[in-house]
Design a protein around this motif. Structure first.
Motif, short mmCIF file in Angstrom:
data_model
loop_
_atom_site.label_atom_id
_atom_site.label_comp_id
_atom_site.label_asym_id
_atom_site.label_seq_id
_atom_site.Cartn_x
_atom_site.Cartn_y
_atom_site.Cartn_z
N PRO A 1 40.71 -39.38 64.15
CA PRO A 1 39.25 -39.27 64.02
C PRO A 1 38.74 -37.96 64.63
CG PRO A 1 39.88 -41.45 64.84
CD PRO A 1 41.12 -40.61 64.86
N LYS A 2 37.69 -37.41 64.02
CA LYS A 2 37.11 -36.16 64.50
C LYS A 2 36.62 -36.29 65.94
CE LYS A 2 35.67 -34.24 60.04
NZ LYS A 2 34.54 -33.73 59.23
N ALA A 3 36.14 -37.45 66.31
CA ALA A 3 35.64 -37.65 67.68
C ALA A 3 36.76 -37.57 68.70
CB ALA A 3 34.95 -39.01 67.79
N ASP A 4 38.01 -37.83 68.28
CA ASP A 4 39.14 -37.80 69.21
C ASP A 4 39.82 -36.44 69.29
OD1 ASP A 4 38.78 -40.47 69.77
OD2 ASP A 4 40.14 -41.13 68.18
N LEU A 5 39.58 -35.56 68.31
CA LEU A 5 40.29 -34.27 68.27
C LEU A 5 40.11 -33.42 69.53
CD1 LEU A 5 39.80 -33.20 64.53
CD2 LEU A 5 41.88 -34.05 65.64
N SER B 1 46.25 -25.81 67.66
CA SER B 1 45.12 -26.40 66.96
C SER B 1 45.63 -27.52 66.06
CB SER B 1 44.38 -25.35 66.12
OG SER B 1 45.24 -24.78 65.15
N VAL B 2 44.71 -28.39 65.63
CA VAL B 2 45.09 -29.52 64.81
C VAL B 2 44.03 -29.75 63.74
CG1 VAL B 2 44.02 -31.13 66.44
CG2 VAL B 2 45.71 -31.98 64.80
N VAL B 3 44.49 -30.06 62.55
CA VAL B 3 43.63 -30.43 61.43
C VAL B 3 44.16 -31.75 60.87
CG1 VAL B 3 42.79 -29.82 59.14
CG2 VAL B 3 43.09 -28.04 60.87
N SER B 4 43.26 -32.74 60.75
CA SER B 4 43.70 -34.07 60.27
C SER B 4 42.75 -34.56 59.20
CB SER B 4 43.76 -35.05 61.44
OG SER B 4 44.25 -36.30 61.01
N ASN B 5 43.31 -34.91 58.04
CA ASN B 5 42.52 -35.49 56.96
C ASN B 5 43.34 -36.56 56.26
OD1 ASN B 5 44.21 -34.05 55.07
ND2 ASN B 5 42.98 -32.22 55.56
#
Length: 445
Positions: A385-389, A428-432
């Motif tokens: 989730p974006k809130a956890d990044l 860095s991290v990107v998650s989708n």
């Protein structure tokens, strides 16, 4: 006060010294005018002795004190003209002293300031000598010395009073700041120092100090969270181990039951050992950052070693490394770093990617140039989730989306982040929904 005193004394001595030079120069100029006037009247106009004195005195508006005018015939060794009787040996003392110069020569004879001019007419050689005491100059210097002394004392008094007043006024905010700082620690770490003027030097110092307090409070918060999480993580396996032992010892059991209990204890002990090792790795990367030994390493070889090591522990992992973007210059693959630390970071990223993927697989790609090395770890699994990044690189932080799916302690990514920073890199991290990609960038100095 010492600096102000030195400056005032320097300027006062300078004023006195140059005033003295000016008065001496002016007085010697008057003596020269007397000598020239006397020479003109005696030799050019052939005026009598008494007339010479009257004309010379009339020509000078300010009479000289204790003035003496002599005209001495060097060839005949006698006085041609004298305003008063000279003392014995005067010419024998003065003439050798002033004879060395071809121009008018100034000479001090006791309290008298003396000027000698040599005049030649044919074979005759005359010395015109004028001497006097500059009483007005001495009185002026005496008055100047008194004035400068008084002014220096007054200046020191005024500078002392004004310095005390303005220093007290300037340092008053510092006293308030000290009082505020003493009230902050240790109970009120959320409090900050207040200062009305944020644009002056003290205001900028207060702003810098408040920024330091922010970092200290953040470190305290992280420390509290770290201790609380460590206590929680250690408590669970220890409690479980103790409970299993306690239950097993309540009564005698069959060898099969004992064997099952020992296997369970072995699993819990392994979990506890793994947690302890990860905590030690995290502590070493933070505390011993400066002591880490750095050597030239090939990033492709390091990736292959990390893959081989991880496969020994988890033979079900599928780790694919893409070498298609291999650089022509193999020097681009060289990275200055610590082999053990970098291998831990690469293994943690591979392990995380396989652990949270759908088929226990990870795809690793890299590119290398003379300026930087870029590594990417891609897997297909649960979306972060974006809130956890922003928080996933903090120690013991676990997202709700992953905490229930797999076992872990939330320390691995914190270790990776610290190791990457120590090697002048970024993570860095990107998650989708399609994929999750962790990217490492190491800049070469």
């Amino acid at each position: 006060m010492a600096i102000v005193t030195a400056i005032l004394l320097f300027f006062s001595v300078g004023v006195y010294f140059f005033s003295k030079l000016y008065l001496e120069k002016r007085f010697f100029k008057r003596l020269q005018d007397r000598a020239v006037t006397t020479t003109t009247l005696l030799f050019d106009l052939q005026t009598a002795d008494t007339t010479v004195l009257k004309l010379v005195n009339t020509a000078d508006k300010e009479l000289l004190s204790d003035e003496s005018i002599y005209v001495y015939d060097e060839n005949l060794k006698k006085l041609v003209f004298a305003s008063q009787e000279p003392y014995s040996g005067l010419f024998e003392e003065l003439i050798p002293s002033i004879q060395k110069e071809s121009k008018p020569t100034y000479y001090y004879a006791g309290f008298y300031q003396t000027l000698g001019i040599q005049l030649k007419k044919g074979t005759a050689s005359y010395w015109v000598i004028v001497s006097a005491i500059d009483r007005n100059g001495k009185e002026a210097l005496e008055d100047l010395r008194k004035i400068l002394t008084v002014m220096v004392l007054i200046g020191l008094l005024l500078s002392g009073l004004s310095g005390w007043f303005f220093a007290d006024k300037a340092l008053a905010p510092m006293s308030g700041i000290i009082t505020q700082v003493n009230e902050i620690f240790p109970a009120n770490t959320e409090r900050r120092v207040e200062h009305p003027n944020r644009s002056d030097e003290i205001g900028r110092l207060v702003a810098t100090f408040n920024q330091l307090l922010d970092r200290i409070q953040e470190a305290f918060t992280m420390q509290k969270m770290f201790i609380a999480n460590v206590s929680h993580e250690l408590k669970n396996p220890l409690t479980k181990i103790y409970s299993q032992i306690d239950i097993t010892l309540l009564q005698k059991r069959t060898p099969e039951v004992y064997e099952e209990s020992l296997k369970s204890l072995q699993e819990d002990t392994r979990t506890l050992t793994q947690l302890t090792n990860t905590l030690l790795n995290l502590a070493n990367t933070v505390v011993n950052a400066e002591a880490i030994q750095r050597l030239p390493l090939r990033i492709d070889e390091l990736l292959w070693e990390a893959k081989s090591q991880l496969k020994k522990w988890h033979d079900n992992y599928v780790i694919n490394i893409d070498f298609s973007d291999f650089p022509e210059d193999e020097e681009a693959l060289i990275l200055e770093g610590n082999e053990a630390s970098l291998k831990v970071a690469l293994m943690n990223l591979m392990d995380n990617a396989c652990k949270f993927s759908e088929n226990n697989s990870v795809f690793v790609s890299f590119s290398a140039t003379v300026k930087e090395i870029r590594l990417s770890f891609m897997n297909k699994g649960p979306v972060i989730p974006k809130a956890d990044l922003p928080y996933i690189f903090r120690p013991f932080y676990r997202s709700n989306a992953t905490a229930k799916a797999t076992k872990g302690h939330g320390v691995g990514l914190a270790i990776v982040s610290q190791i990457v920073k120590l090697h002048n890199g970024d993570i860095s991290v990107v998650s989708n929904i399609d994929e999750t990609v962790f990217t490492l960038v190491f800049r070469k100095s």
